[in-house]
Motif scaffolding. Structure first.
Motif, PDB file in Angstrom:
ATOM      1  N   ARG A 159       0.818  -1.076   0.090  1.00  0.00           N
ATOM      2  CA  ARG A 159       0.059   0.069  -0.090  1.00  0.00           C
ATOM      3  C   ARG A 159       0.921   1.310  -0.008  1.00  0.00           C
ATOM      4  NH1 ARG A 159      -3.431  -3.628   3.120  1.00  0.00           N
ATOM      5  NH2 ARG A 159      -5.512  -3.611   2.129  1.00  0.00           N
ATOM      6  N   TYR A 160       1.913   1.314   0.864  1.00  0.00           N
ATOM      7  CA  TYR A 160       2.811   2.378   0.791  1.00  0.00           C
ATOM      8  C   TYR A 160       3.520   2.605  -0.628  1.00  0.00           C
ATOM      9  CZ  TYR A 160       2.929   2.903   5.575  1.00  0.00           C
ATOM     10  OH  TYR A 160       2.542   3.044   7.130  1.00  0.00           O
ATOM     11  N   ARG A 161       3.902   1.525  -1.324  1.00  0.00           N
ATOM     12  CA  ARG A 161       4.321   1.658  -2.856  1.00  0.00           C
ATOM     13  C   ARG A 161       3.253   2.259  -3.622  1.00  0.00           C
ATOM     14  NH1 ARG A 161       6.713  -3.405  -1.379  1.00  0.00           N
ATOM     15  NH2 ARG A 161       5.210  -4.696  -2.252  1.00  0.00           N
ATOM     16  N   THR A 162       2.131   1.811  -3.502  1.00  0.00           N
ATOM     17  CA  THR A 162       0.897   2.452  -4.316  1.00  0.00           C
ATOM     18  C   THR A 162       0.756   3.987  -3.997  1.00  0.00           C
ATOM     19  OG1 THR A 162      -0.090   0.140  -4.315  1.00  0.00           O
ATOM     20  CG2 THR A 162      -1.402   2.348  -4.937  1.00  0.00           C
ATOM     21  N   ALA A 163       0.721   4.450  -2.740  1.00  0.00           N
ATOM     22  CA  ALA A 163       0.588   5.565  -2.303  1.00  0.00           C
ATOM     23  C   ALA A 163       1.680   6.396  -2.619  1.00  0.00           C
ATOM     24  CB  ALA A 163       0.277   5.591  -0.800  1.00  0.00           C
ATOM     25  N   ILE A 164       2.920   6.011  -2.795  1.00  0.00           N
ATOM     26  CA  ILE A 164       4.233   6.778  -3.054  1.00  0.00           C
ATOM     27  C   ILE A 164       4.048   7.034  -4.604  1.00  0.00           C
ATOM     28  CG2 ILE A 164       6.672   6.727  -3.444  1.00  0.00           C
ATOM     29  CD1 ILE A 164       6.668   5.162  -0.693  1.00  0.00           C
ATOM     30  N   ASP A 165       3.708   6.002  -5.372  1.00  0.00           N
ATOM     31  CA  ASP A 165       3.504   6.087  -7.033  1.00  0.00           C
ATOM     32  C   ASP A 165       2.532   6.968  -7.294  1.00  0.00           C
ATOM     33  OD1 ASP A 165       5.461   4.167  -7.114  1.00  0.00           O
ATOM     34  OD2 ASP A 165       4.377   2.773  -7.875  1.00  0.00           O
ATOM     35  N   ASP A 166       1.420   7.255  -6.481  1.00  0.00           N
ATOM     36  CA  ASP A 166       0.377   8.147  -6.547  1.00  0.00           C
ATOM     37  C   ASP A 166       0.729   9.464  -6.257  1.00  0.00           C
ATOM     38  OD1 ASP A 166      -2.649   8.699  -7.010  1.00  0.00           O
ATOM     39  OD2 ASP A 166      -2.391   9.144  -4.990  1.00  0.00           O
ATOM     40  N   CYS A 167       1.479   9.700  -5.060  1.00  0.00           N
ATOM     41  CA  CYS A 167       1.879  11.153  -4.951  1.00  0.00           C
ATOM     42  C   CYS A 167       2.935  11.512  -6.016  1.00  0.00           C
ATOM     43  CB  CYS A 167       2.439  10.983  -3.606  1.00  0.00           C
ATOM     44  SG  CYS A 167       1.607  11.368  -2.137  1.00  0.00           S
ATOM     45  N   ASN A 168       3.853  10.651  -6.441  1.00  0.00           N
ATOM     46  CA  ASN A 168       4.806  11.276  -7.520  1.00  0.00           C
ATOM     47  C   ASN A 168       3.883  11.433  -8.577  1.00  0.00           C
ATOM     48  OD1 ASN A 168       7.318  11.039  -6.327  1.00  0.00           O
ATOM     49  ND2 ASN A 168       7.242   8.906  -6.210  1.00  0.00           N
ATOM     50  N   GLN A 169       3.061  10.743  -9.011  1.00  0.00           N
ATOM     51  CA  GLN A 169       2.246  11.155 -10.258  1.00  0.00           C
ATOM     52  C   GLN A 169       1.557  12.445 -10.238  1.00  0.00           C
ATOM     53  OE1 GLN A 169       1.698   9.498 -13.484  1.00  0.00           O
ATOM     54  NE2 GLN A 169       3.364   8.377 -13.016  1.00  0.00           N
ATOM     55  N   ARG A 170       0.875  12.632  -8.970  1.00  0.00           N
ATOM     56  CA  ARG A 170      -0.044  13.973  -8.999  1.00  0.00           C
ATOM     57  C   ARG A 170       1.052  15.054  -8.688  1.00  0.00           C
ATOM     58  NH1 ARG A 170      -3.569  12.102  -3.802  1.00  0.00           N
ATOM     59  NH2 ARG A 170      -4.416  14.393  -4.140  1.00  0.00           N
ATOM     60  N   LEU A 171       2.236  15.029  -8.343  1.00  0.00           N
ATOM     61  CA  LEU A 171       3.122  16.137  -8.202  1.00  0.00           C
ATOM     62  C   LEU A 171       3.500  16.486  -9.477  1.00  0.00           C
ATOM     63  CD1 LEU A 171       5.487  14.987  -5.121  1.00  0.00           C
ATOM     64  CD2 LEU A 171       4.233  17.134  -5.401  1.00  0.00           C
ATOM     65  N   LEU A 172       3.443  15.608 -10.545  1.00  0.00           N
ATOM     66  CA  LEU A 172       3.774  16.223 -11.765  1.00  0.00           C
ATOM     67  C   LEU A 172       2.899  17.367 -12.305  1.00  0.00           C
ATOM     68  CD1 LEU A 172       4.348  12.594 -13.454  1.00  0.00           C
ATOM     69  CD2 LEU A 172       6.119  14.241 -12.842  1.00  0.00           C
ATOM     70  N   SER A 173       1.689  17.391 -11.919  1.00  0.00           N
ATOM     71  CA  SER A 173       0.940  18.371 -12.302  1.00  0.00           C
ATOM     72  C   SER A 173       0.327  19.413 -11.286  1.00  0.00           C
ATOM     73  CB  SER A 173      -0.212  17.800 -13.283  1.00  0.00           C
ATOM     74  OG  SER A 173      -1.160  16.967 -12.146  1.00  0.00           O
ATOM     75  N   ALA A 174       0.902  19.284 -10.058  1.00  0.00           N
ATOM     76  CA  ALA A 174       0.270  19.850  -8.985  1.00  0.00           C
ATOM     77  C   ALA A 174       1.125  21.232  -8.838  1.00  0.00           C
ATOM     78  CB  ALA A 174       0.577  19.277  -7.629  1.00  0.00           C
ATOM     79  N   SER A 175       0.528  22.426  -8.282  1.00  0.00           N
ATOM     80  CA  SER A 175       1.251  23.616  -8.196  1.00  0.00           C
ATOM     81  C   SER A 175       0.688  24.182  -6.705  1.00  0.00           C
ATOM     82  CB  SER A 175       0.977  24.451  -9.205  1.00  0.00           C
ATOM     83  OG  SER A 175      -0.415  24.738  -9.385  1.00  0.00           O
ATOM     84  N   GLY A 176       1.228  25.149  -6.214  1.00  0.00           N
ATOM     85  CA  GLY A 176       0.990  25.885  -5.105  1.00  0.00           C
ATOM     86  C   GLY A 176       0.815  25.162  -3.850  1.00  0.00           C
ATOM     87  N   SER A 177      -0.280  25.452  -3.203  1.00  0.00           N
ATOM     88  CA  SER A 177      -0.583  24.688  -1.984  1.00  0.00           C
ATOM     89  C   SER A 177      -0.456  23.255  -2.137  1.00  0.00           C
ATOM     90  CB  SER A 177      -1.490  25.170  -1.213  1.00  0.00           C
ATOM     91  OG  SER A 177      -2.655  25.031  -1.851  1.00  0.00           O
ATOM     92  N   ASP A 178      -1.186  22.825  -3.032  1.00  0.00           N
ATOM     93  CA  ASP A 178      -1.443  21.415  -3.349  1.00  0.00           C
ATOM     94  C   ASP A 178      -0.057  20.484  -3.426  1.00  0.00           C
ATOM     95  OD1 ASP A 178      -4.043  21.565  -3.512  1.00  0.00           O
ATOM     96  OD2 ASP A 178      -4.277  21.393  -5.637  1.00  0.00           O
ATOM     97  N   ARG A 179       0.864  21.556  -4.079  1.00  0.00           N
ATOM     98  CA  ARG A 179       2.222  20.785  -4.365  1.00  0.00           C
ATOM     99  C   ARG A 179       3.021  20.513  -2.970  1.00  0.00           C
ATOM    100  NH1 ARG A 179       5.229  19.620  -8.452  1.00  0.00           N
ATOM    101  NH2 ARG A 179       7.721  19.432  -8.050  1.00  0.00           N
TER     102      ARG A 179
END
Length: 234
Positions: A159-179
């Protein structure tokens, strides 16, 4: 405090130490009698994870919510959970407050009740809350750690591996406070994953030994055997 006593009793029912169907102790070693439990069924494998998120459906919070529902009814479940959360003094959603208590308060209270001779043992990876699980000492079996490792620790690592992958993916398009929030979450997850990996190695070593315990040796002696993977007694 009455609410903490209720929570302690609920955990006892989760493990089968107590039963809603019989008075006094239902199980404290010896032959297990499943007929003593009909209203609320104890945990089958004697391993109850304590997580900082809903990683397992049958974690301690899920089981506690079910216990309150069985005892007091489904209609009043949410108001009862709120009453319990308010009594614990936490802020936020009731289930989150109850989760925080199990993560950060329950074991200290258990140690006080049992004068540093706990009967529910907290297997604990460390300060990052990477992995925690409660086990009832009187139901411990030589294969308990092997099951904990394969059914829970490995699951948590996945589950940690999945959650880490998810975070990395979302960081690619995140900005500001979300990032900022995602970066912080990623750091936490990576620290938890690292802590859990070290814990898994220790559990693996002990699991391979298939250790038996004698309840007559007492809590202190038996706790010492597993001290590398248990929460320290303070």
């Amino acid at each position: 405090m009455e609410i903490k006593s209720l929570i302690s009793y609920a955990v006892g029912c989760m493990f089968g130490r107590y039963s809603l169907d019989v008075e006094g102790l239902a199980y404290a070693g010896g032959e297990w009698d499943g007929n003593k439990y009909t209203t609320y069924i104890p945990d089958a494998d004697n391993i109850i994870p304590v997580c900082d998120d809903e990683y397992f459906e049958d974690d301690v919070v899920g089981k506690f919510v079910k216990f309150i529902e069985v005892v007091y009814g489904k209609e009043t479940l949410e108001e009862n959970l709120k009453f319990i959360a308010d009594a614990l003094g936490g802020k936020g959603l009731p289930r989150d407050v109850i989760r925080d208590y199990f993560l950060n308060g329950f074991y200290a209270d258990h140690l006080k009740i049992y004068q540093k001779r706990p009967i529910y043992w907290l297997f604990d990876s460390g300060k990052k809350n990477g992995f925690k699980a409660l086990v009832y000492m009187h139901r411990y079996q030589p294969d308990t750690l092997a099951r904990m490792r394969t059914d829970y620790v490995h699951e948590q690592q996945a589950r940690y591996r999945t959650a880490i992958d998810d975070c990395n993916q979302r960081l690619l398009s995140a900005s500001g406070s979300d990032r900022v929030a995602l970066s912080k979450k990623l750091q936490t997850l990576m620290a938890q994953a690292e802590e859990t990996a070290k814990f898994e190695e220790k559990v693996h070593h002990l699991a391979d030994m298939m250790i038996s315990i004698d309840l007559d040796d007492g809590v202190k002696h038996n706790y010492e055997i597993f001290k590398d993977v248990l929460a320290p007694i303070k």
